[in-house]
Design a protein around this motif. Sequence first.
Motif, PDB file in Angstrom:
ATOM      1  N   GLY A  61       0.807  -1.205   0.000  1.00  0.00           N
ATOM      2  CA  GLY A  61       0.000   0.000   0.000  1.00  0.00           C
ATOM      3  C   GLY A  61       0.844   1.259   0.000  1.00  0.00           C
ATOM      4  O   GLY A  61       2.065   1.219  -0.177  1.00  0.00           O
ATOM      5  N   CYS A  62       0.179   2.383   0.196  1.00  0.00           N
ATOM      6  CA  CYS A  62       0.839   3.686   0.111  1.00  0.00           C
ATOM      7  C   CYS A  62       0.296   4.617   1.180  1.00  0.00           C
ATOM      8  O   CYS A  62      -0.918   4.675   1.418  1.00  0.00           O
ATOM      9  N   ALA A  63       1.194   5.353   1.827  1.00  0.00           N
ATOM     10  CA  ALA A  63       0.785   6.299   2.862  1.00  0.00           C
ATOM     11  C   ALA A  63       1.532   7.610   2.677  1.00  0.00           C
ATOM     12  O   ALA A  63       2.535   7.663   1.964  1.00  0.00           O
ATOM     13  N   THR A  64       1.029   8.663   3.310  1.00  0.00           N
ATOM     14  CA  THR A  64       1.669   9.972   3.205  1.00  0.00           C
ATOM     15  C   THR A  64       2.104  10.471   4.581  1.00  0.00           C
ATOM     16  O   THR A  64       1.488  10.140   5.591  1.00  0.00           O
ATOM     17  N   ILE A  65       3.152  11.266   4.579  1.00  0.00           N
ATOM     18  CA  ILE A  65       3.567  11.987   5.779  1.00  0.00           C
ATOM     19  C   ILE A  65       3.272  13.448   5.506  1.00  0.00           C
ATOM     20  O   ILE A  65       3.681  13.970   4.457  1.00  0.00           O
ATOM     21  N   SER A  66       2.574  14.120   6.404  1.00  0.00           N
ATOM     22  CA  SER A  66       2.190  15.499   6.100  1.00  0.00           C
ATOM     23  C   SER A  66       2.053  16.347   7.349  1.00  0.00           C
ATOM     24  O   SER A  66       2.047  15.842   8.472  1.00  0.00           O
ATOM     25  N   LYS A  67       1.974  17.642   7.119  1.00  0.00           N
ATOM     26  CA  LYS A  67       1.656  18.582   8.183  1.00  0.00           C
ATOM     27  C   LYS A  67       0.562  19.511   7.695  1.00  0.00           C
ATOM     28  O   LYS A  67       0.589  19.958   6.550  1.00  0.00           O
ATOM     29  N   THR A  68      -0.399  19.777   8.547  1.00  0.00           N
ATOM     30  CA  THR A  68      -1.479  20.695   8.199  1.00  0.00           C
ATOM     31  C   THR A  68      -1.414  21.894   9.132  1.00  0.00           C
ATOM     32  O   THR A  68      -1.365  21.734  10.349  1.00  0.00           O
ATOM     33  N   LEU A  69      -1.382  23.086   8.559  1.00  0.00           N
ATOM     34  CA  LEU A  69      -1.339  24.300   9.376  1.00  0.00           C
ATOM     35  C   LEU A  69      -2.738  24.623   9.894  1.00  0.00           C
ATOM     36  O   LEU A  69      -3.736  24.099   9.402  1.00  0.00           O
ATOM     37  N   GLU A  70      -2.755  25.508  10.887  1.00  0.00           N
ATOM     38  CA  GLU A  70      -4.029  25.848  11.528  1.00  0.00           C
ATOM     39  C   GLU A  70      -5.076  26.321  10.528  1.00  0.00           C
ATOM     40  O   GLU A  70      -6.256  26.045  10.662  1.00  0.00           O
ATOM     41  N   ASP A  71      -4.628  27.049   9.512  1.00  0.00           N
ATOM     42  CA  ASP A  71      -5.585  27.606   8.561  1.00  0.00           C
ATOM     43  C   ASP A  71      -5.901  26.650   7.412  1.00  0.00           C
ATOM     44  O   ASP A  71      -6.548  27.035   6.451  1.00  0.00           O
ATOM     45  N   GLY A  72      -5.444  25.418   7.516  1.00  0.00           N
ATOM     46  CA  GLY A  72      -5.834  24.413   6.534  1.00  0.00           C
ATOM     47  C   GLY A  72      -4.806  24.127   5.450  1.00  0.00           C
ATOM     48  O   GLY A  72      -4.910  23.127   4.750  1.00  0.00           O
ATOM     49  N   ARG A  73      -3.837  25.012   5.303  1.00  0.00           N
ATOM     50  CA  ARG A  73      -2.785  24.718   4.322  1.00  0.00           C
ATOM     51  C   ARG A  73      -2.087  23.431   4.712  1.00  0.00           C
ATOM     52  O   ARG A  73      -1.809  23.204   5.883  1.00  0.00           O
ATOM     53  N   ARG A  74      -1.799  22.626   3.701  1.00  0.00           N
ATOM     54  CA  ARG A  74      -1.253  21.308   3.983  1.00  0.00           C
ATOM     55  C   ARG A  74      -0.047  21.053   3.105  1.00  0.00           C
ATOM     56  O   ARG A  74      -0.002  21.470   1.948  1.00  0.00           O
ATOM     57  N   GLN A  75       0.943  20.385   3.643  1.00  0.00           N
ATOM     58  CA  GLN A  75       2.122  20.042   2.850  1.00  0.00           C
ATOM     59  C   GLN A  75       2.513  18.613   3.133  1.00  0.00           C
ATOM     60  O   GLN A  75       2.744  18.242   4.287  1.00  0.00           O
ATOM     61  N   LEU A  76       2.584  17.792   2.076  1.00  0.00           N
ATOM     62  CA  LEU A  76       3.139  16.455   2.244  1.00  0.00           C
ATOM     63  C   LEU A  76       4.648  16.579   2.319  1.00  0.00           C
ATOM     64  O   LEU A  76       5.257  17.344   1.577  1.00  0.00           O
ATOM     65  N   VAL A  77       5.240  15.826   3.213  1.00  0.00           N
ATOM     66  CA  VAL A  77       6.703  15.861   3.335  1.00  0.00           C
ATOM     67  C   VAL A  77       7.320  14.503   3.049  1.00  0.00           C
ATOM     68  O   VAL A  77       8.532  14.337   3.127  1.00  0.00           O
ATOM     69  N   GLY A  78       6.487  13.549   2.710  1.00  0.00           N
ATOM     70  CA  GLY A  78       7.037  12.249   2.348  1.00  0.00           C
ATOM     71  C   GLY A  78       5.959  11.311   1.865  1.00  0.00           C
ATOM     72  O   GLY A  78       4.780  11.474   2.191  1.00  0.00           O
ATOM     73  N   LEU A  79       6.385  10.364   1.066  1.00  0.00           N
ATOM     74  CA  LEU A  79       5.494   9.346   0.535  1.00  0.00           C
ATOM     75  C   LEU A  79       6.027   8.012   1.018  1.00  0.00           C
ATOM     76  O   LEU A  79       7.229   7.744   0.905  1.00  0.00           O
ATOM     77  N   LEU A  80       5.147   7.197   1.588  1.00  0.00           N
ATOM     78  CA  LEU A  80       5.606   5.919   2.130  1.00  0.00           C
ATOM     79  C   LEU A  80       5.115   4.776   1.264  1.00  0.00           C
ATOM     80  O   LEU A  80       3.913   4.632   1.015  1.00  0.00           O
TER      81      LEU A  80
END
Lengths: 243, 243
Positions: A61-80
């Motif tokens: 399978g596939c998973a993501t590593i991410s961070k979401t800011l308080e205002d909803g902006r989101r950034q993936l920082v890795g793909l697993l």
Amino acid sequence: MRLSKTACSDCPIRHRAVCAECDTDELSILEGIKSYVTIPSGGSIALAGEPLHYLSSVVTGCATISKTLEDGRRQLVGLLLPSDFIGRPGRANQSFDVEAVSDVTLCRFERKAFEGIVRASPNVARRLLTMTLDELDVARDWQVLLGRLSARERVAHFLLSLVRREASDSGADLVSGAITLQLPLSREMIADYLGLTIETTSRQFTALRRDGLIESASARQILVPDLARLMLETMDDDGGTIA
Amino acid sequence: MRLSKTACSDCPIRHRAVCAECDTDELSILEGIKSYVTIPSGGSIALAGEPLHYLSSVVTGCATISKTLEDGRRQLVGLLLPSDFIGRPGRANQSFDVEAVSDVTLCRFERKAFEGIVRASPNVARRLLTMTLDELDVARDWQVLLGRLSARERVAHFLLSLVRREASDSGADLVSGAITLQLPLSREMIADYLGLTIETTSRQFTALRRDGLIESASARQILVPDLARLMLETMDDDGGTIA
DNA sequence: CGAAGAATTGAGACGGCTCAACCAAAGTGG
DNA sequence: CCACTTTGGTTGAGCCGTCTCAATTCTTCG
């Protein structure tokens, strides 16, 4: 949802995961403390800030590593992808969110027990260090992408990173020629991975299609007729080779 | 340029560097193979793609990790300050350029010898893993900055990262209040670090000054009258605390 | 077949970039 | 000691790539 245990010797990621360098003795210790878990697509594997009870390897399978800011902006920082490791021994809390983007099967270890193994087994410790250093290089390459590449370059780079990963998993040597690939991510997630919006991402796919660099049966199914030509779009310093 | 050896026990980074967890025996082994080198400001410490003969710890000074694309675009992917480690055991070639931005003193080990120590000394191996995992978290946080933050947020975040680093080095607990800091980087390097241009970076400094969030005696000398207020600009998910 | 979600496309706004001028501080050489 | 250059930083004007907002099409699935 629990699955029956597969013997480590039959495991599809036996030679690439954190256990890759284990001898049979070490493997049997791991075998004793591992358990399989399947997370359904869309499910959460770990949440930033939460205590982390388990460490695991992605089996399928596939998973993501991410961070979401308080205002909803989101950034993936890795793909697993299969063989990748989740979590960090030696820290109690998770730094980023980890989410399944397809059904994901994990080979899971209770954190404390695994930390004991890292301490006792140099082969695990060394493999973990190598994998972490590799991840660090990947993260830094992605910093270059996010900081300096145009939208078109980012999308081309993303497609090539998938091709590379697939090639290195299968051990195949890809010089050039036509290649098909199945995108593991939606447009929205690709956008979050590349630091773009959905719309810009979609437009770049369209532009690459218009320019004949890719063809697509569906949104998730991409054909790259000429890999070398796509590489010319990426403007990275790999000199146009994949290795 | 070689310096006389300082005893490890007197080393300013003894308790933060890769040797932090060594006992006296391990320390004396390291002592036997280390040598000090000073790189002048602007000098190259390592070049991407080149074979890597030495691994080292930064003892004093500041260095950058960066990648430059063929067309000249440049992105910093890391900032190296005292106690940070340079190079990766287990790989023969360097992935990124490393450059001194001030005179830098390194505590240097021949690569092969150091790899032997990593194999023999669990305390070094464990410390190295911890440091690498920390760097990975930092790199991923920077990915969020590069992918999603506005220019103003990036500059504010950059200033706070310097404050945080300084605080954690000195062990000080900074709740709020006024703080002065010396920028280790030129505007050009800050721009390359933040994925911006020189001009945009300069304009953001001006804007922060105009808004009373910072004051400056010179371009490199910044006073933050109210740390908490600057934190409000960063829009990150640390909840406004530093810890 | 209809509904809901995902992807594409279009039009206009805006943030950061480009190009260029200007300024201050720090050499450098006559 | 002072003109001249160099280097690093700031400021301005206009442009361009990406974002925003909105409509439309495609896909999937009940």
